[in-house]
Enzyme design. Structure first.
Site, PDB file in Angstrom:
ATOM      1  N   LYS A  52       0.843  -1.200   0.000  1.00 56.10           N
ATOM      2  CA  LYS A  52       0.000   0.000   0.000  1.00 56.10           C
ATOM      3  C   LYS A  52       0.877   1.248   0.000  1.00 56.10           C
ATOM      4  CE  LYS A  52      -3.857  -2.447   2.071  1.00 56.10           C
ATOM      5  NZ  LYS A  52      -4.604  -2.835   3.261  1.00 56.10           N
ATOM      6  N   GLN A  96      -4.795  -1.336   9.358  1.00 53.90           N
ATOM      7  CA  GLN A  96      -4.621  -2.660   8.758  1.00 53.90           C
ATOM      8  C   GLN A  96      -5.239  -3.739   9.647  1.00 53.90           C
ATOM      9  OE1 GLN A  96      -3.295  -3.388   5.638  1.00 53.90           O
ATOM     10  NE2 GLN A  96      -4.056  -5.437   6.103  1.00 53.90           N
ATOM     11  N   ASP A 119     -11.135   2.573   3.549  1.00 54.72           N
ATOM     12  CA  ASP A 119     -11.456   1.159   3.325  1.00 54.72           C
ATOM     13  C   ASP A 119     -12.959   0.951   3.104  1.00 54.72           C
ATOM     14  OD1 ASP A 119      -9.231  -0.506   3.200  1.00 54.72           O
ATOM     15  OD2 ASP A 119      -8.942  -0.496   5.373  1.00 54.72           O
TER      16      ASP A 119
END
Ligand code: NAP
Length: 286
Positions: A52, A96, A119
């Protein structure tokens, strides 16, 4: 022969489009930044986080790392999120997953400002998706819509069957296909006579997490098959939830694993980071 839906090419296209828009904003003096929070050092998470950050670097988004030790308390993490929510130099926040067992993932996700939730996991964004309002969309299903559209595959009016109903893939996938005017059926581990349903699918999205689970007996001739699975086969090679060799000859289009859905997730994350700038702006100008 089936069309091989090329996630590598399409994801590169999306990243380049994002890169150009990020560069335009930079010229106007705007820098997009993503806070990446990782708790502990789960090896898979380390790989995802590294990829990422690499993608951020490529598209010109500044990534700000917060690497916290495994023993961080939930309260400490929530305090950091609060700080990031209030930091005007941060556009997107990514925590995460998975988090260590002593933390409540839902509580942590819902502590992220919905305007920075790149997200698309926050309850408000999930609600926005189901009611057709503006918000962040979970990256993997959002990427699948892009794969279909950019491969000129019509969704409207088609029977779309999704195998799996997880919060990050199956459910948002079904909402997105519905938004695109597909006729959607979701099947899961408790579904009876699953093959009877999957054999009606014009578009079949498979997200179950079982290596090569779906073979040709699940497929209607000419169907489009999207394989979300990332598993290891008996030789420890990466494989999907679909038995590609058996299924491909029956399809009109199919995604390979690797190189299909996988690369799309990060590309859509980059897209969402850019989108976070506009969403935050819309919020502050309200
Ligand atoms: P998950 O949370 O484990 O959900 C799996 C779903 O599959 C559940 O809804 C489950 O049903 C259903 N299922 C399991 N066995 C089944 C069976 N025999 N028949 C019908 N349905 C069955 O998994 P996920 O997070 O959605 O991920 C699915 C796969 O996609 C995994 O391989 C994962 O690694 C991969 N993935 C890839 C990406 C990417 O970037 N490409 C992103 C996310 C996930 P119940 O609800 O009834 O238990």
């Amino acid at each position: 022969m089936a069309l091989l839906i090329d996630g590598k090419r399409i994801s590169a296209e999306i990243k380049d489009e994002t890169k150009a828009k990020v560069a335009e904003l930079k010229e106007q003096g705007v820098e997009i930044s993503l806070a990446v929070v990782q708790v502990g050092d789960n090896p898979a998470s380390c790989v995802y986080v590294r990829n990422k950050k690499k993608a951020c670097e490529y598209v010109g988004i500044k990534s700000v790392s917060h690497e916290l030790p495994e023993e961080t308390t939930e309260e400490e993490l929530l305090n950091l999120i609060e700080e990031l929510n209030n930091d005007d130099t941060i556009n997107g926040i990514l925590v995460q997953l998975p988090l260590p067992k002593h933390m409540d993932e839902n509580k942590v996700i819902d502590a992220i400002s919905p305007y920075k939730d790149v997200d698309g996991f926050h309850l408000m964004n999930v609600g926005a998706l189901s009611t057709g309002q503006k918000g962040f969309v979970s990256c993997t299903p959002y990427g699948i819509i892009q794969l279909l559209k950019r491969s000129n595959i019509e969704i409207a009016g088609k029977h779309c069957v999704v195998i799996g109903r997880s919060n990050i893939v199956g459910k948002p996938m079904s909402m997105l296909l519905l938004r695109e005017n597909g006729t959607v059926t979701v099947v899961h581990s408790k579904t009876q006579n699953m093959k009877e349903i999957t054999k009606q699918a014009d578009i079949l999205v498979v997200a179950i997490g079982k290596p090569k689970f779906v073979d040709d007996t699940f497929i209607k001739e000419g169907a489009v098959v999207i394989d979300v699975g990332i598993n290891r086969d008996e030789d420890n090679k990466i494989c999907g939830d679909v038995d590609f060799e058996k299924v491909e000859p029956k399809t009109s289009a199919i995604t390979p694993v690797p190189g299909g859905v996988g690369p799309m997730t990060i590309a859509m994350l980059m897209n969402n980071c850019l989108e976070s700038y506009y969403l935050c702006k819309a919020k502050t100008t309200k």
